[in-house]
Design an enzyme around this catalytic site. Structure first.
Site, PDB file in Angstrom:
ATOM      1  N   GLU A 290       0.933  -1.126   0.036  1.00 34.63           N
ATOM      2  CA  GLU A 290       0.179   0.064  -0.202  1.00 34.63           C
ATOM      3  C   GLU A 290       0.689   1.263   0.090  1.00 34.63           C
ATOM      4  O   GLU A 290       0.554   2.269  -0.748  1.00 34.63           O
ATOM      5  CB  GLU A 290      -0.930   0.025   1.137  1.00 34.63           C
ATOM      6  CG  GLU A 290      -1.970  -1.114   1.370  1.00 34.63           C
ATOM      7  CD  GLU A 290      -3.156  -0.870   0.283  1.00 34.63           C
ATOM      8  OE1 GLU A 290      -3.042   0.180  -0.550  1.00 34.63           O
ATOM      9  OE2 GLU A 290      -3.966  -1.430  -0.064  1.00 34.63           O
ATOM     10  N   ARG A 294       0.573   3.810  -3.242  1.00 31.37           N
ATOM     11  CA  ARG A 294      -0.101   5.117  -2.792  1.00 31.37           C
ATOM     12  C   ARG A 294       1.028   6.158  -2.710  1.00 31.37           C
ATOM     13  O   ARG A 294       0.866   7.489  -3.284  1.00 31.37           O
ATOM     14  CB  ARG A 294      -0.838   4.968  -1.655  1.00 31.37           C
ATOM     15  CG  ARG A 294      -2.056   4.184  -1.744  1.00 31.37           C
ATOM     16  CD  ARG A 294      -3.059   3.914  -0.796  1.00 31.37           C
ATOM     17  NE  ARG A 294      -3.941   2.819  -0.637  1.00 31.37           N
ATOM     18  CZ  ARG A 294      -4.897   2.832  -0.062  1.00 31.37           C
ATOM     19  NH1 ARG A 294      -5.484   3.976   0.351  1.00 31.37           N
ATOM     20  NH2 ARG A 294      -5.750   1.626   0.098  1.00 31.37           N
ATOM     21  N   GLU A 558     -12.274   0.586 -10.002  1.00 32.03           N
ATOM     22  CA  GLU A 558     -12.027  -0.272 -11.177  1.00 32.03           C
ATOM     23  C   GLU A 558     -12.757  -0.035 -12.402  1.00 32.03           C
ATOM     24  O   GLU A 558     -12.543  -0.258 -13.676  1.00 32.03           O
ATOM     25  CB  GLU A 558     -11.929  -1.873 -10.710  1.00 32.03           C
ATOM     26  CG  GLU A 558     -10.821  -2.099  -9.735  1.00 32.03           C
ATOM     27  CD  GLU A 558     -11.119  -1.683  -8.344  1.00 32.03           C
ATOM     28  OE1 GLU A 558     -10.045  -1.521  -7.725  1.00 32.03           O
ATOM     29  OE2 GLU A 558     -12.186  -1.343  -7.957  1.00 32.03           O
TER      30      GLU A 558
END
Length: 661
Positions: A290, A294, A558
């Site tokens: 992550e 990010r 998505e």
């Protein structure tokens, strides 16, 4: 002498009752009633009280109907009196209703669930396969419907939070009560907006929708800035923040989005915070995956777009602090790193990492090596890719979900999915091949083999409408379960076709794009659940089933991501229309009036969607970014011939033919 007159009378004397005077006072009567009540048995008293409560409840519930009935009688009497010439009290006239020409419906203003006048009948959703025109004709209310992969760790984080009771479930509180962005197709813009004709030119439509996305971003950013500035995530309903790593995730994730949307003032404020406040010298455990996609990805992307070297300095700092994760017996990285102490470890409950986590960090570390000329970053992630490429345990190019950091082998084999814990492995096979100038053929070979494996093992059609979907395989048994995360695949297939891969990849992308859209369109809120199950048996009446535990929506990107790719490569306007419907549904059901957007727990109930009080950083980092790019006709804004997006929608440059000196 006469004797005295004799008085004749009868004297009657009443004896006192009980030694006292007769008393018929209210006080004595009350005592008598209380005595009688006390003489009743406990059961008799309970039954009497129960009957009294029932009468009270019945009276309260029947009062509105009785009241309405007598109002109707009064109205009738007044009408009869008027017909007979009798006077009656004057009524207050309502404001006359202006008659408007018929136009397509636009989204209604979102109401607080507690303000909903009544639960409207829902005519959208299964079992009917919904199309845009059909929906507008059949709905009783506005029909609003229609994000890249690698969210396995996000799934794990949400599960842990729920187990600990961290996330409160707040029933309908604080949802935006203002009007949502008006649908330009309806021709009903706000009074404060400039008047636009019902039939808009393509340029007018583009401008209108782009501004709609900007306004949504501003609204989300306003909540973050006021209630969560410098923290990881906004909790918009409770007007506070949540920390995951304590590194300003939302702010960093949104940097390149602000740059792309042209929000210069907001970008300048965020840039100042990164420059003066962001420090990675903290005794805190962060997740390698992550943090890479990010923070490292966001800083690298913003450096390329803005040219500001400060962002590269910050990227290099965090990149170097993540390197202890690769110090394992197998070179397969641990999942967690303490960026202050320089130590790393697996999760407390296992020595495994997920395949998606260890194979979805390559784009970022490879780019860091290219920029800094420090080979350690690319060597570390390249070794992971090399080992996974050679591992046994795959099935037709499909990989299991877990890999052990000690042995370097796949574990818990036999389960194959394109959902959580495996999804972005396939995405990064294609994107590493594109990033490196299409020279690293092992990535292309693994990608093409995996797509054939999907077709052979995971692809089926639903009943009754024949939607093409991607299921899962568990020890040889097919499951018609499809995560929303799988909706990255249409966009990835289309991207591959754009870069010269077989045409049937684009055809499959079209089919899967329709399915992902229906996952939105067939829900009463117009928002997709986290997981759906498709019916495959003949005679089924609906294509999609959603279990109660799967009905949440996390503002994921998505589907919007794939809509962006499909429109960019096909120019079919329906993909833009679907994206606009999704944005309207976000505005209607997840927008919080004081700023921000919230995940919701129930996409099947538009009146009580059960807000989760959390705005994920990827809503600003991915969802709204892809939404903006979907509506933009500026192909040079982020050219797909010059950039490749990481799985958190941060664009990184495709390497030039010759290595950078």
């Amino acid at each position: 002498m006469h004797p005295p007159a004799r008085k004749d009378y009868v004297s009657v004397t009443f004896g006192e009752q009980s030694g006292g005077k007769y008393n018929n006072s209210k006080q004595l009567r009350r005592r008598s009633c209380w005595r009688k009540w006390k003489q009743l048995s406990r059961l008799q008293r309970s039954l009497a009280l129960f009957a009294l409560v029932l009468l009270l409840v019945f009276g309260m519930t029947s009062y509105p109907a009785v009241h309405q009935h007598f109002r109707g009688l009064v109205d009738v009497d007044e009408e009869r009196g008027a017909a007979a010439g009798l006077p009656h009290p004057p009524r207050v006239l309502q404001e006359p209703v202006k008659v408007q020409p018929e136009v397509p419906l636009r989204p209604e203003p979102p109401l607080l669930p507690s303000q909903s006048p009544m639960k409207r009948p829902q005519k959208r959703g299964p079992p009917v396969l919904l199309g845009r025109q059909e929906k507008r004709e059949n709905m009783s209310g506005p029909l609003l419907a229609g994000v890249g992969g690698g969210r396995g760790q996000e799934e794990k984080k949400n599960k842990e939070s729920n187990d600990k009771g961290v996330e409160p479930v707040i029933r309908g509180a604080g949802i935006e009560a203002d009007k949502p962005i008006d649908d330009p197709e309806a021709g009903n813009s706000k009074e404060s907006s400039p008047a636009l004709p019902i039939e808009k030119t393509p340029k007018e439509m583009e401008t209108f929708r782009l501004e709609g996305v900007r306004e949504s971003f501003r609204h989300a950013w306003r909540g973050y800035k006021e209630f969560a500035w410098g923290h990881d995530e906004l909790k918009p309903i409770s007007k506070t923040y949540a920390e995951w790593f304590g590194l300003g995730l939302t702010l960093i994730d949104a940097l390149d989005t602000m740059w792309i949307l042209g929000l210069k003032e907001e970008f300048a404020e965020a840039r100042e915070w990164v420059s003066t406040e962001l420090s990675f010298n903290k005794n805190v455990d962060v997740n390698l995956f992550e943090t890479t996609i990010r923070i490292l990805g966001g800083l690298l992307s913003t450096y390329h777009l803005s040219g500001d070297p400060m962002f590269l300095e910050k990227a290099t700092d965090i990149g170097s602090r993540l390197m202890p994760a690769f110090k394992t017996p197998s070179k397969i990285p641990y999942s967690d790193v303490n960026i202050g102490k320089g130590t790393a470890h697996p999760p407390r409950w296992t020595s495994d990492s997920t395949v998606a986590e260890v194979t979805t960090i390559q784009l970022e570390f490879r780019e860091l090596t290219r920029l800094t000329h420090d080979q350690q970053y690319q060597d570390a992630v390249g070794e992971v890719a090399r080992q996974v490429h050679q591992l046994e345990g795959k099935q037709d190019g499909l990989v299991p979900m877990f890999i052990n950091t000690n042995s370097g082998q796949f574990t818990r084999q036999g389960i194959f999915t394109l959902g959580a814990r495996a999804d972005s492995y396939y995405e990064y096979l294609l994107k590493q091949w594109i990033q490196g100038g299409k020279k690293e053929h092992q990535f292309l070979e693994d990608y093409l083999q995996a797509i054939e494996g999907v077709k052979k093992n995971l692809l089926q059609k639903s009943s009754p409408s024949g939607l093409t979907f991607v299921g899962e395989l568990s020890h040889g048994q097919f499951s018609p379960k499809m995560d929303h995360l799988v909706c990255f695949l249409p966009g990835t297939l289309a991207l591959g076709a754009h870069h010269g891969l077989p045409d049937d990849h684009l055809e499959l992308a079209r089919l899967l794009m329709e399915t992902c859209y229906q996952m939105y369109a067939q829900m009463e809120t117009g928002l997709s659940p986290e997981i759906v199950h498709f019916n495959t048996h003949q005679g089924s009446t609906r294509d999609v089933e959603v279990k109660p535990a799967d009905r949440h929506n996390l503002l994921r990107p998505e589907t919007v991501e794939s809509l962006f790719y499909l429109y960019r490569f096909t120019k079919d306007p329906k993909y833009r229309d679907w994206g606009w419907e999704i944005l309207q549904s976000f505005n209607k059901h997840t927008k919080v009036s004081t700023g921000g957007y919230t995940s919701i727990n129930n996409v099947r109930d538009p009146d009580f969607p059960l807000p989760r009080d959390k705005m994920e950083s990827f809503f600003l980092g991915e969802t709204l970014k892809y939404m903006y790019l979907l509506f933009s006709d500026d192909l040079d804004l982020i050219s797909l011939d010059r950039y490749v997006f990481n799985t958190e929608a941060h664009p990184l440059p495709i390497w030039p033919s010759e290595p950078k000196e």
